[in-house]
Design an enzyme around this catalytic site. Structure first.
Site, short mmCIF file in Angstrom:
data_model
loop_
_atom_site.label_atom_id
_atom_site.label_comp_id
_atom_site.label_asym_id
_atom_site.label_seq_id
_atom_site.Cartn_x
_atom_site.Cartn_y
_atom_site.Cartn_z
N TYR A 169 70.71 44.83 52.15
CA TYR A 169 71.77 45.69 52.66
C TYR A 169 72.26 45.20 54.03
O TYR A 169 71.49 44.96 54.95
CB TYR A 169 71.29 47.13 52.81
N HIS A 224 85.06 49.21 62.07
CA HIS A 224 84.36 50.37 62.62
C HIS A 224 84.84 50.74 64.02
O HIS A 224 84.46 51.79 64.54
CB HIS A 224 82.85 50.11 62.63
N ASN A 265 74.41 49.78 64.68
CA ASN A 265 73.65 50.80 63.96
C ASN A 265 72.59 51.39 64.87
O ASN A 265 71.43 50.97 64.87
CB ASN A 265 73.00 50.17 62.71
N TYR A 271 67.48 90.90 89.89
CA TYR A 271 66.87 89.88 89.02
C TYR A 271 67.25 88.46 89.40
O TYR A 271 66.46 87.53 89.24
CB TYR A 271 67.31 90.11 87.57
N ARG A 326 64.67 87.92 92.13
CA ARG A 326 63.28 88.21 91.77
C ARG A 326 62.81 87.40 90.56
O ARG A 326 61.65 87.00 90.49
CB ARG A 326 63.14 89.71 91.48
N PHE A 375 68.46 55.58 62.41
CA PHE A 375 69.75 55.65 63.10
C PHE A 375 70.22 57.09 63.28
O PHE A 375 71.17 57.36 64.01
CB PHE A 375 70.81 54.91 62.29
N GLU A 386 76.48 59.51 53.11
CA GLU A 386 75.96 59.93 54.41
C GLU A 386 76.27 61.43 54.54
O GLU A 386 77.22 61.85 55.20
CB GLU A 386 76.59 59.08 55.52
#
Length: 513
Positions: free
Chosen positions: A52, A82, A194, A278, A281, A326, A412
């Site tokens: 791959y 990409h 990746n 608060y 405190r 990844f 994916e």
């Protein structure tokens, strides 16, 4: 000089490199592992076995074989296709951190790349070249593909980059720096993109700066305590010992140390007030929970800095394994946590600003901390500004990691949205620094009114030093004047750690820089 070996990078070293205070080189100890992993890829290519990303397509196209003569083009096409990011460019320090993190991950020796690729990344950064990387376009699985592709394109002589403040085409930036475009081998384009390095870079730098903001917030809280003439009894070590969350213990210790030897605190030791609001405190419990969250996030990030987030992973024993390192869910989830933790630091700080400005609740302070209320509005709008920032933070705290949109034709089918979580955390951090700056302005003003009313009684050891540091930047507000620029400048000082040397002597180990 930082030695990159894939196993020993620390958060402080990453920040030093990202912001130009350190250089990096490939550790000699990393070379054998790189060579062994690379040999596996070369044997696979020679044997013609399908691997791959080496001789197949990517994502849903994983079953499409690519001819041996097209393997180099396959890797270059991957970067080009990409690089689809959009939006504003990431800051230079984030981009430099991305590059170093990717080099460090590859240096672990399980990505099947040559040592020359790691050295090429480091040479690019050493030359002062900063690829232009759009901030948007990654879903955080399979890695931060689009941002890393924009970065990697410059390495091969494409894309765009900044060099000495000028934006240039990638090829021109390389030539100006005396570098040649890198020629990718099989698997090397995939290995460059990746990973989780954009998400991790943004969050890592956010965490470094968050420590500075948190320490300034402790100082501001201590100043507000004195300005309100509050009590330290709620911070007694015995109280914290029976509910011993580490962050709460550390916060209480810091607050006690900051106001130590305070004449202002001593001046009302026998007052009739039993309990403070608060926001004073409960400061150890609220701020302490945020400190614990930041510490947890830091632990996750320290692991992620030295993680192999590639796919497939190429082991020296010959195994090539497709898996899911990844996926940036660990980074995204802590980024969401960091955003909430910082938002609470801002939220309780704004409540203290409001407390000091309200003459009905501030036990004798003038309305809006001005000597001439009515004629002057004093710090009225400082609280408005803090309130606006706190409200904006709330809109940034919806957790990004609970969302997922399937990609790549459904293969994916669960993604992390970690880049969105990290960028949101950064925005919350910046807003929180501004709110803490608002509190420092208000608390300094309040303490000075108390000192004048008490005949010169001095603040505590730590608060006196902090007051002087604030006043060196923002003078006392005697009459109305614009404060926006002062607050913004003060917030930038906070993010830069300007107040750390002032506060360090009063910070316990759990809070110290």
């Amino acid at each position: 000089m930082i030695e990159i070996d894939g196993r020993s990078l620390r958060l402080d070293a990453l920040e030093a490199f990202a912001r130009g205070r350190a250089q990096a080189r490939l550790a000699a100890a990393a070379r054998p592992g790189l060579s062994a992993s690379r040999a596996v890829v070369e044997r696979a290519v020679a044997a013609g076995a399908p691997v791959y990303g080496v001789n197949t397509g990517f994502g849903e196209l994983k079953t499409r074989r690519v001819a041996d003569g097209d393997l180099a083009r396959l890797q270059l096409n991957l970067l080009r296709s990409h690089a689809a990011g959009t939006g504003p460019a990431l800051p230079d320090d984030v981009v430099r951190a991305m590059g170093l993190l990717r080099a460090n991950s590859l240096a672990m020796g399980v990505s099947g790349v040559r040592a020359e690729l790691v050295e090429g990344l480091l040479a690019l950064l050493a030359a002062g070249i900063v690829p232009r990387v759009p901030a948007q376009g990654s879903v955080g699985a399979s890695g931060d593909l689009a941002p890393l592709a924009h970065f990697a394109l410059v390495l091969v002589g494409e894309g765009r980059a900044r060099l000495q403040g000028e934006e240039l085409p990638g090829a021109e930036a390389l030539a100006a720096a005396g570098l040649a475009p890198f020629v990718l081998g099989p698997k090397e384009g995939l290995a460059l993109i990746n990973g989780t390095q954009m998400s991790t870079a943004v969050l890592a730098l956010t965490l470094v700066d968050a420590g500075r903001v948190f320490r300034a917030a402790l100082g501001a809280c201590a100043l507000s305590l004195e300005g309100f003439l509050g009590s330290t009894r709620a911070f007694d070590a015995r109280v914290l010992a029976v509910r011993p969350h580490p962050g709460a213990v550390a916060v209480a210790e810091a607050l006690r140390a900051l106001v130590a030897a305070s004449g202002l605190m001593a001046s009302h030791a026998d007052c009739e007030r039993i309990q403070d609001p608060y926001s004073l405190r409960c400061a150890p419990q609220v701020l302490g929970a945020s400190l614990d969250a930041l510490d947890y996030a830091r632990g996750v990030l320290e692991r992620e800095l030295n993680a192999a987030t590639d796919n497939p992973l190429v082991f020296a024993d010959g195994e090539v394994i497709s898996a899911g390192n990844f996926h940036a869910q660990p980074v995204g989830m802590v980024a969401d946590h960091v955003a909430a933790a910082l938002a609470e630091v801002a939220s309780i700080a704004e409540r203290r600003v409001d407390l000091l400005l309200d003459e009905k609740r501030s036990s004798g302070l003038p309305a809006f901390l001005t000597a001439s209320p009515g004629l002057d509005s004093g710090l009225m709008i400082v609280q408005y500004a803090a309130a606006a920032l706190v409200s904006e933070n709330k809109t940034q705290c919806f957790p990004a990691t609970v969302d997922s949109i399937p990609t790549s034709a459904g293969i994916e089918d669960h993604v992390s949205m970690a880049p969105i979580a990290a960028r949101k955390a950064r925005r919350v951090l910046q807003n929180t620094a501004r709110v803490v700056a608002c509190e420092l302005v208000a608390a300094a003003q309040a303490v000075e009114f108390r000192v004048a009313a008490a005949g010169g009684a001095a603040p505590g050891i730590g608060t006196a030093a902090l007051l002087a540091a604030v006043r060196a930047r923002v003078p006392h507000v005697d009459e109305d004047r614009p404060l926006g620029d002062s607050i913004e400048a003060l917030s930038q000082d906070i993010l830069a750690g300007v107040f750390d040397p002032v506060l360090a002597p009063h910070m316990p180990a759990g809070v110290r820089a």
